[in-house]
Design a protein around this motif. Structure first.
Motif, PDB file in Angstrom:
ATOM      1  N   UNK A  46       0.837  -1.210   0.000  1.00  0.00           N
ATOM      2  CA  UNK A  46       0.000   0.000   0.000  1.00  0.00           C
ATOM      3  C   UNK A  46       0.871   1.260   0.000  1.00  0.00           C
ATOM      4  N   UNK A  47       1.917   1.284   0.827  1.00  0.00           N
ATOM      5  CA  UNK A  47       2.786   2.470   0.887  1.00  0.00           C
ATOM      6  C   UNK A  47       3.453   2.711  -0.469  1.00  0.00           C
ATOM      7  N   UNK A  48       3.915   1.630  -1.107  1.00  0.00           N
ATOM      8  CA  UNK A  48       4.591   1.778  -2.407  1.00  0.00           C
ATOM      9  C   UNK A  48       3.679   2.422  -3.442  1.00  0.00           C
ATOM     10  N   UNK A  49       2.395   2.036  -3.399  1.00  0.00           N
ATOM     11  CA  UNK A  49       1.474   2.575  -4.379  1.00  0.00           C
ATOM     12  C   UNK A  49       0.985   3.978  -4.065  1.00  0.00           C
ATOM     13  N   UNK A  50       1.114   4.387  -2.797  1.00  0.00           N
ATOM     14  CA  UNK A  50       0.533   5.672  -2.378  1.00  0.00           C
ATOM     15  C   UNK A  50       1.573   6.775  -2.233  1.00  0.00           C
ATOM     16  N   UNK A  51       2.732   6.440  -1.707  1.00  0.00           N
ATOM     17  CA  UNK A  51       3.730   7.472  -1.395  1.00  0.00           C
ATOM     18  C   UNK A  51       4.985   7.350  -2.244  1.00  0.00           C
ATOM     19  N   UNK A  52       4.863   6.700  -3.401  1.00  0.00           N
ATOM     20  CA  UNK A  52       6.023   6.538  -4.273  1.00  0.00           C
ATOM     21  C   UNK A  52       6.585   7.920  -4.645  1.00  0.00           C
ATOM     22  N   UNK A  53       7.906   8.055  -4.563  1.00  0.00           N
ATOM     23  CA  UNK A  53       8.622   9.303  -4.879  1.00  0.00           C
ATOM     24  C   UNK A  53       8.330  10.427  -3.886  1.00  0.00           C
ATOM     25  N   UNK A  54       7.586  10.132  -2.822  1.00  0.00           N
ATOM     26  CA  UNK A  54       7.294  11.181  -1.836  1.00  0.00           C
ATOM     27  C   UNK A  54       8.017  10.928  -0.512  1.00  0.00           C
ATOM     28  N   UNK A  55       8.134   9.674  -0.120  1.00  0.00           N
ATOM     29  CA  UNK A  55       8.785   9.317   1.142  1.00  0.00           C
ATOM     30  C   UNK A  55       9.814   8.220   0.884  1.00  0.00           C
ATOM     31  N   UNK A  56      10.852   8.216   1.702  1.00  0.00           N
ATOM     32  CA  UNK A  56      11.807   7.101   1.674  1.00  0.00           C
ATOM     33  C   UNK A  56      11.450   6.179   2.843  1.00  0.00           C
ATOM     34  N   UNK A  57      10.794   5.055   2.516  1.00  0.00           N
ATOM     35  CA  UNK A  57      10.236   4.188   3.549  1.00  0.00           C
ATOM     36  C   UNK A  57      10.873   2.812   3.481  1.00  0.00           C
ATOM     37  N   UNK A  58      11.309   2.339   4.637  1.00  0.00           N
ATOM     38  CA  UNK A  58      11.788   0.965   4.776  1.00  0.00           C
ATOM     39  C   UNK A  58      10.758   0.200   5.610  1.00  0.00           C
ATOM     40  N   UNK A  59      10.317  -0.946   5.136  1.00  0.00           N
ATOM     41  CA  UNK A  59       9.358  -1.765   5.870  1.00  0.00           C
ATOM     42  C   UNK A  59      10.130  -2.809   6.658  1.00  0.00           C
ATOM     43  N   UNK A  60       9.887  -2.891   7.952  1.00  0.00           N
ATOM     44  CA  UNK A  60      10.548  -3.881   8.804  1.00  0.00           C
ATOM     45  C   UNK A  60       9.497  -4.767   9.455  1.00  0.00           C
ATOM     46  N   UNK A  61       9.549  -6.055   9.177  1.00  0.00           N
ATOM     47  CA  UNK A  61       8.634  -7.008   9.808  1.00  0.00           C
ATOM     48  C   UNK A  61       9.273  -7.522  11.098  1.00  0.00           C
ATOM     49  N   UNK A  62       8.501  -7.522  12.176  1.00  0.00           N
ATOM     50  CA  UNK A  62       8.989  -8.030  13.466  1.00  0.00           C
ATOM     51  C   UNK A  62       7.993  -9.077  13.967  1.00  0.00           C
TER      52      UNK A  62
END
Length: 434
Positions: free
Chosen positions: A46-62
C-alpha cells in the motif's frame, strides 16, 4: 482481514494520516515497523502505491506480540540518526510532529513525549465499543506530574499503577520545589528519543516490552540520578524516603527552591561532601503539550474507530484529503438522501429512497432500495439488500446483508452473510474459524 494500520478511516487507511503528517513536517526518512510478515507485505504494497517518490520508507517485519520496545529493539541496528521520532501507526492527529521534534532538540532531551487532551468520547485503551455516555475510568488514563513551567515530565503512572499508592521520588520534589499532577492529559504515543539513550535502555533492560509502560517511566524515574545514566542502577532507585544531608541543609534546600522557578531545574547544583558544588549529571524528560483545540485520537478500540470516522467527516474534516463528501462516481437512486458528515466511496451504488446519515460507505458497495444507514461504517464490496436498517455498526468488507436485516450497535466480520429478516443488537457476527 486487514492489518490494523490499513483499517479505513473515511475510506483511507489510518496509516495514511500518520504518514501525511510526517511528510508535512518534512520528516521523510521512515521505517515502518509491522508485526508479522504477511501484514508487512500488505502495508508495504500500500505504501509503495501511495507514497512513491514522496517518502523514503523501509518496511521492517517483526514478530507479533513483542511490544513497542521489543519492536524497536528488533530494528535497532537500522537506527542511525542522533534523534529518533517514534509514532504509533494508529494515531490520527493534526499536531505537527515537527513541533515535538523542535521541542526535543531545543532542550537536548533524552526523551520528549507528546501529551494531548483526552478525547471527548473517551475511547478506552483496552475497551470495547460503548456509547458516549459511558463512565470514564480513571485507571484507564495517565497520572502525569509536570514541573511548574510544564516543560519537564517528572512522574507518569498508567493503568493499574494509578489504583495503588503513588511513589514519587523526593529527589524530584526537592529539585523542582512543586509538581503539578494532571489526569486530563493522555500520552499520544508520539515520542522523540535521543538514540544513544534509547539504545542503551533497550540493551540494558532487555525485559522491557512497552515504550509507554516500561521505557518512558524508567527514564522519568532516573532523570536526576547523579550516577551513570543507565548501566549502573544504584541501590535505592525506588526509594522515596531519601534524606538530604543535615550539613548545610538549609542552604542546600534554599538553593534548590530558588531554581524551582526556572525552567531548567536540571541544571541545579548538588552538594559535595567538602561543601563545594558540582553540576549534577542529568538527562531531561520533556513534554510537548498539544493545544486543547488540537485533534488527537488513537484508533485503539472499536469505539475509537467509530469516533474517528465520525470526526474526520465532521469537526475534524480538515484532516481529509481531498475533502469531498461524495467520492467519484457513486450512483444514487431517486429520492435517496446523503446527509452531512458522510463519505461515499467510488463505484458504489444505492437504490431508491435510501437515507445515509453520519456514515461512511466504502468502495464498490451495492445497496438496495429503502435502506437506512446511520452512524455506521460500511467497508468495501458490501452488498446490502432492500429494506435494511443499520445503526451504530461496523460492516467489514465483502459482507452480504440480505433483505430486511436490522442491525444496531453490531460488528460484522469480513465475508459474513446475514440472512434475510434477521435482527441483531450489540452482537459481533463473524465466520467461525476452521
Amino acid at each position: 482481514e486487514l492489518p490494523k494500520p490499513l483499517l479505513p478511516v473515511a475510506n483511507c487507511p489510518v496509516l495514511n494520516y500518520v504518514l501525511h503528517q510526517l511528510e508535512q513536517s518534512n520528516l521523510k526518512d521512515l521505517i515502518v515497523v509491522v508485526e508479522g510478515e504477511d501484514a508487512a507485505l500488505l502495508v508495504g504494497a500500500w505504501i509503495s502505491g501511495t507514497f512513491i517518490d514522496r517518502l523514503h520508507v523501509e518496511i521492517a517485519a517483526v514478530p507479533e506480540d513483542i511490544g513497542t520496545a521489543g519492536a524497536l529493539r528488533a530494528i535497532s541496528h537500522h537506527l542511525t540518526a542522533k534523534d529518533i521520532l517514534v509514532v504509533s501507526g494508529d494515531l490520527v492527529s493534526d499536531v505537527p510532529p515537527g513541533a515535538l521534534a523542535a521541542t526535543h532538540r531545543r532542550h537536548d532531551a533524552a526523551v520528549t513525549t507528546m501529551l494531548c487532551s483526552i478525547p471527548v468520547s473517551g475511547p478506552l485503551e483496552s475497551g470495547s465499543s460503548g456509547g458516549k455516555d459511558k463512565a470514564k475510568k480513571l485507571g484507564r488514563y495517565n497520572i502525569i506530574g509536570l514541573d511548574p513551567s510544564k516543560q519537564f515530565l517528572l512522574h507518569i503512572a498508567t493503568g493499574a499503577e494509578i489504583e495503588k499508592d503513588a511513589r514519587i521520588s523526593k529527589r524530584i520534589l526537592h529539585a523542582v520545589g512543586q509538581m503539578e499532577m494532571r489526569s486530563d492529559l493522555m500520552d499520544a504515543h508520539m515520542y522523540a528519543f535521543k538514540r544513544s539513550v534509547l539504545q542503551e535502555v533497550l540493551d540494558v533492560k532487555d525485559t522491557f516490552q512497552s515504550l509507554k509502560e516500561d521505557v518512558l517511566p524508567y527514564l522519568v524515574r532516573i532523570q536526576l540520578k547523579s550516577e551513570a545514566l543507565l548501566n549502573r542502577t544504584p541501590q535505592g532507585e525506588e526509594n522515596s524516603n531519601e534524606k538530604v544531608s543535615s550539613q548545610n541543609n538549609q542552604a542546600f534546600i534554599s538553593r534548590i527552591l530558588a531554581n524551582a522557578s526556572t525552567p531548567s531545574f536540571h541544571g541545579i547544583y548538588s552538594e559535595n561532601p567538602d561543601g563545594s558544588c558540582s553540576t549534577r549529571k542529568t538527562h531531561k524528560c520533556c513534554v510537548y503539550i498539544a493545544s486543547s483545540s488540537s485533534y488527537c485520537v488513537r484508533l485503539n478500540s472499536i469505539q475509537a474507530f467509530m469516533d474517528i470516522n465520525r470526526d474526520v467527516t465532521g469537526d475534524a474534516d480538515h484532516l481529509l484529503s481531498p475533502n469531498n463528501i461524495i467520492g467519484p462516481s457513486p450512483k444514487l437512486g431517486t429520492k435517496t438522501t446523503v446527509g452531512p458528515n458522510c463519505r461515499l466511496g467510488e463505484g458504489s451504488e444505492m437504490g431508491d429512497k435510501c437515507q445515509v446519515k453520519r456514515s461512511i460507505i466504502g468502495r464498490h458497495c451495492r445497496i438496495g432500495s429503502h435502506v437506512k444507514v446511520v452512524n455506521s461504517v460500511v467497508m468495501n464490496h458490501v452488498t446490502i439488500g432492500d429494506g435494511c436498517i443499520i445503526q451504530g455498526s461496523v460492516i467489514c468488507s465483502n459482507v452480504q446483508l440480505q433483505e430486511r436485516v436490522e442491525l444496531k450497535d453490531c460488528q460484522v466480520g469480513a465475508g459474513f452473510v446475514v440472512t434475510a429478516g434477521s435482527e441483531y443488537k450489540a452482537e459481533s457476527l463473524a465466520k467461525k474459524e476452521k
